[in-house]
Scaffold this active site. Structure first.
Site, PDB file in Angstrom:
ATOM      1  N   LYS A  30      30.909  28.137  28.858  1.00  0.00           N
ATOM      2  CA  LYS A  30      30.059  27.442  29.826  1.00  0.00           C
ATOM      3  C   LYS A  30      28.699  27.235  29.170  1.00  0.00           C
ATOM      4  CE  LYS A  30      28.525  26.666  34.284  1.00  0.00           C
ATOM      5  NZ  LYS A  30      28.533  27.775  35.235  1.00  0.00           N
ATOM      6  N   SER A  72      24.954  24.508  29.208  1.00  0.00           N
ATOM      7  CA  SER A  72      24.175  23.546  29.974  1.00  0.00           C
ATOM      8  C   SER A  72      24.599  22.127  29.612  1.00  0.00           C
ATOM      9  CB  SER A  72      22.685  23.699  29.655  1.00  0.00           C
ATOM     10  OG  SER A  72      22.212  24.975  29.972  1.00  0.00           O
ATOM     11  N   THR A 131      19.901  22.324  31.067  1.00  0.00           N
ATOM     12  CA  THR A 131      19.710  21.189  31.963  1.00  0.00           C
ATOM     13  C   THR A 131      18.402  21.351  32.703  1.00  0.00           C
ATOM     14  OG1 THR A 131      22.100  21.036  32.250  1.00  0.00           O
ATOM     15  CG2 THR A 131      20.730  19.875  33.849  1.00  0.00           C
ATOM     16  N   ALA A 132      18.096  22.581  33.096  1.00  0.00           N
ATOM     17  CA  ALA A 132      16.854  22.836  33.832  1.00  0.00           C
ATOM     18  C   ALA A 132      15.651  22.358  33.030  1.00  0.00           C
ATOM     19  CB  ALA A 132      16.732  24.328  34.145  1.00  0.00           C
ATOM     20  N   HIS A 180      19.791  29.358  39.364  1.00  0.00           N
ATOM     21  CA  HIS A 180      20.708  30.290  40.018  1.00  0.00           C
ATOM     22  C   HIS A 180      20.141  30.838  41.328  1.00  0.00           C
ATOM     23  CE1 HIS A 180      23.075  29.731  36.534  1.00  0.00           C
ATOM     24  NE2 HIS A 180      22.472  30.592  35.754  1.00  0.00           N
TER      25      HIS A 180
END
Length: 276
Positions: free
Chosen positions: A53, A55, A107-108, A151
């Site tokens: 997993k 981003s 991504t953030a 999150h």
């Protein structure tokens, strides 16, 4: 088969069935739980894990080795990263300030850079990368001027007496009308990616059909999170896009990475590369 994902409730909820041998089509999995900054970096290695997993913001750098699995990841609405500060202020107050982010290829952070270009004309100062669970305490204690959080911080930041400077999810959705592409599941191109997609989707469906089955597993890795917060986390991040990206999901990824590449933040990719 080696798989890396975070210990966050959405990931453990999704992969519970596959990890515990409850999905007949899934192979035996060797799991490593890792922060997103770690998995983003691991994906860059030639000898990286089989499945992990990462981003979506890191995806353009790894598509030569990995393919995007169109299920199991995290996209959605009302679930974007937040920019937090210790005191009430407007976005321009970030000019020249120190801001903590969870990963330079997250991504953030990509959303933050696109947002800041519009709202912080003079640009922020130093960017400090730290594990996401350390960011809010650092802002609270004055070690950092502001923090970009992800999150469950969406639910818990008031406990740190922090204020919301910007909801990047709301900004993105108002600007594009699309969901936010947060976390992607990728697999090595040398593997049978169709088979991987099948058992991951079956694991998602098993989780929805048996929502209590994963409770102990989720809470074991939930980093002292309360069951209520863990459930809110799952309800927010495990949604229709987790089962299948679909047209809106792919459009969201293309929009995010297209905008970012136009600014020179990521290498340019084509939508066809995401589906190969």
């Amino acid at each position: 088969m080696k798989i890396y994902f975070s210990p966050c409730p959405n990931d453990t909820f999704v992969f519970h069935g596959a990890v515990h041998g409850l999905i007949p089509s899934a192979p035996k999995l060797e799991v490593t739980y890792a922060d997103i900054d770690i998995t983003n970096k691991l994906a860059m290695n030639d000898n990286g894990p089989d499945i992990l997993k990462i981003s979506y913001g890191a995806l353009p750098w790894v598509l030569d080795k990995y393919t995007l699995i169109p299920c199991g990841g995290a996209l959605g609405r009302g679930c974007g990263p937040l920019v937090l500060a210790k005191e009430n202020s407007d976005p321009t107050s970030l000019a020249g300030k120190r801001v903590a982010v969870p990963s330079e290829r997250s991504t953030a952070y990509l959303l933050f850079r696109l947002w800041a270009k519009q709202h912080v004309p003079n640009g922020v100062g130093e960017i400090v990368v730290m594990p996401f669970h350390e960011i809010m305490p650092a802002v609270r204690d004055g070690k950092i001027d502001a923090g970009l959080v992800i999150h469950e911080a969406r639910f818990t930041y008031p406990e740190y007496n922090l204020t919301l400077l910007a909801d990047l999810g709301s900004w993105w959705e108002e600007d594009t009308g699309l969901p936010i592409p947060l976390g992607a599941i990728i697999a090595r191109r040398s593997l049978d990616t169709a088979a991987i997609e099948k058992w991951i989707r079956e694991s998602v469906e098993y989780a929805w059909a048996n929502p209590e089955a994963s409770h102990d597993y989720v809470m074991k890795h939930a980093q002292e999170m309360s069951p209520t917060v863990a459930k809110s986390h799952i309800d927010l991040y495990v949604n229709e896009f987790t089962a299948a990206l679909g047209d809106d999901g792919f459009a969201a990824v293309e929009s995010l990475l297209g905008r970012a590449s136009a600014e020179g933040y990521v290498p340019k990719i084509h939508l066809s590369a995401l589906k190969e």
